[in-house]
Design a protein around this motif. Structure first.
Motif, PDB file in Angstrom:
ATOM      1  N   ARG A 295      -0.951  14.197  -3.582  1.00 48.89           N
ATOM      2  CA  ARG A 295      -2.264  14.488  -3.010  1.00 48.89           C
ATOM      3  C   ARG A 295      -3.164  15.165  -4.038  1.00 48.89           C
ATOM      4  NH1 ARG A 295      -1.918  14.061   2.538  1.00 48.89           N
ATOM      5  NH2 ARG A 295       0.201  13.983   3.348  1.00 48.89           N
TER       6      ARG A 295
ATOM      7  N   ASP B  18       0.864   3.591   2.164  1.00 50.17           N
ATOM      8  CA  ASP B  18       1.359   3.782   3.530  1.00 50.17           C
ATOM      9  C   ASP B  18       2.533   2.862   3.837  1.00 50.17           C
ATOM     10  OD1 ASP B  18      -0.456   5.799   4.066  1.00 50.17           O
ATOM     11  OD2 ASP B  18      -1.916   4.463   5.017  1.00 50.17           O
ATOM     12  N   GLN B  19       2.493   1.624   3.335  1.00 50.54           N
ATOM     13  CA  GLN B  19       3.599   0.692   3.562  1.00 50.54           C
ATOM     14  C   GLN B  19       4.866   1.168   2.841  1.00 50.54           C
ATOM     15  OE1 GLN B  19       1.470  -2.789   2.144  1.00 50.54           O
ATOM     16  NE2 GLN B  19       1.479  -3.687   4.208  1.00 50.54           N
TER      17      GLN B  19
ATOM     18  N   THR C 144       5.626   4.284   2.069  1.00 54.23           N
ATOM     19  CA  THR C 144       6.102   5.448   2.819  1.00 54.23           C
ATOM     20  C   THR C 144       6.837   5.010   4.077  1.00 54.23           C
ATOM     21  OG1 THR C 144       4.324   6.831   1.975  1.00 54.23           O
ATOM     22  CG2 THR C 144       5.375   7.561   4.000  1.00 54.23           C
ATOM     23  N   GLU C 145       6.275   4.060   4.811  1.00 51.84           N
ATOM     24  CA  GLU C 145       6.907   3.574   6.042  1.00 51.84           C
ATOM     25  C   GLU C 145       8.287   2.980   5.758  1.00 51.84           C
ATOM     26  OE1 GLU C 145       6.064  -0.116   9.014  1.00 51.84           O
ATOM     27  OE2 GLU C 145       4.351   1.177   8.575  1.00 51.84           O
TER      28      GLU C 145
ATOM     29  N   THR D 291       0.859  -1.188   0.000  1.00 50.07           N
ATOM     30  CA  THR D 291       0.000   0.000   0.000  1.00 50.07           C
ATOM     31  C   THR D 291       0.893   1.235   0.000  1.00 50.07           C
ATOM     32  OG1 THR D 291      -0.062   0.214   2.400  1.00 50.07           O
ATOM     33  CG2 THR D 291      -1.741  -1.217   1.378  1.00 50.07           C
TER      34      THR D 291
ATOM     35  N   ARG E  36       3.733  11.870  -0.593  1.00 48.85           N
ATOM     36  CA  ARG E  36       2.578  11.289  -1.259  1.00 48.85           C
ATOM     37  C   ARG E  36       1.954  12.324  -2.190  1.00 48.85           C
ATOM     38  NH1 ARG E  36      -2.160  10.570   2.154  1.00 48.85           N
ATOM     39  NH2 ARG E  36      -3.629  10.934   0.502  1.00 48.85           N
TER      40      ARG E  36
END
Length: 131
Positions: free
Chosen positions: A58, A41-42, A44-45, A39, A56
């Motif tokens: 937007r 978020d994954q 980015t992490e 994902t 990200r």
């Protein structure tokens, strides 16, 4: 990040390779395959974990609601012909000095002044060419 312990010497050695080169295409293919199942978020992490700068993409609405803009006091209200509008400060500001955030001009409000300025410049150029 995705392949612990793997070094990829060919790609690491060509970090200055121009975009569009075979190495860039190869790297893009490797990254896309490695990240396709994650994902946003994954991704980015994982990038954050290894210290790779990222952001990200937007939508305009998401950008306008970004919490950092509010937290950093970046919004100002400015006057406009249709009433007050929320506007962002310029990217570079000077501590202790408020940025000039004048009203949004009406359509055509400055047209005559701009035309006069360009006309005077043209006249000046003609005079210089004639002398």
């Amino acid at each position: 990040m995705c392949w612990p312990g793997r070094t990829w010497p060919r790609i690491r050695a060509s970090s200055a390779t121009p975009a569009g080169s075979p190495t860039t295409a190869e790297l893009s293919t490797l990254l896309e395959a490695a990240l396709a199942q994650l994902t946003a978020d994954q991704v980015t992490e994982r990038l954050d974990e290894v210290g790779i700068a990222n952001a990200r993409l937007r939508t305009m609405a998401e950008f306008a609601e970004h919490p950092q803009l509010e937290a950093r006091d970046r919004w100002r209200d400015v006057d406009s012909p249709v009433g007050p509008l929320r506007s962002l400060l310029p990217p570079v500001t000077v501590p202790g000095r408020e940025s000039a955030m004048g009203p949004v001009p009406a359509i055509g409000q400055h047209t005559d002044a701009i035309r006069a300025e360009f006309a005077s410049g043209r006249d000046r150029t003609r005079r210089q060419e004639q002398s």
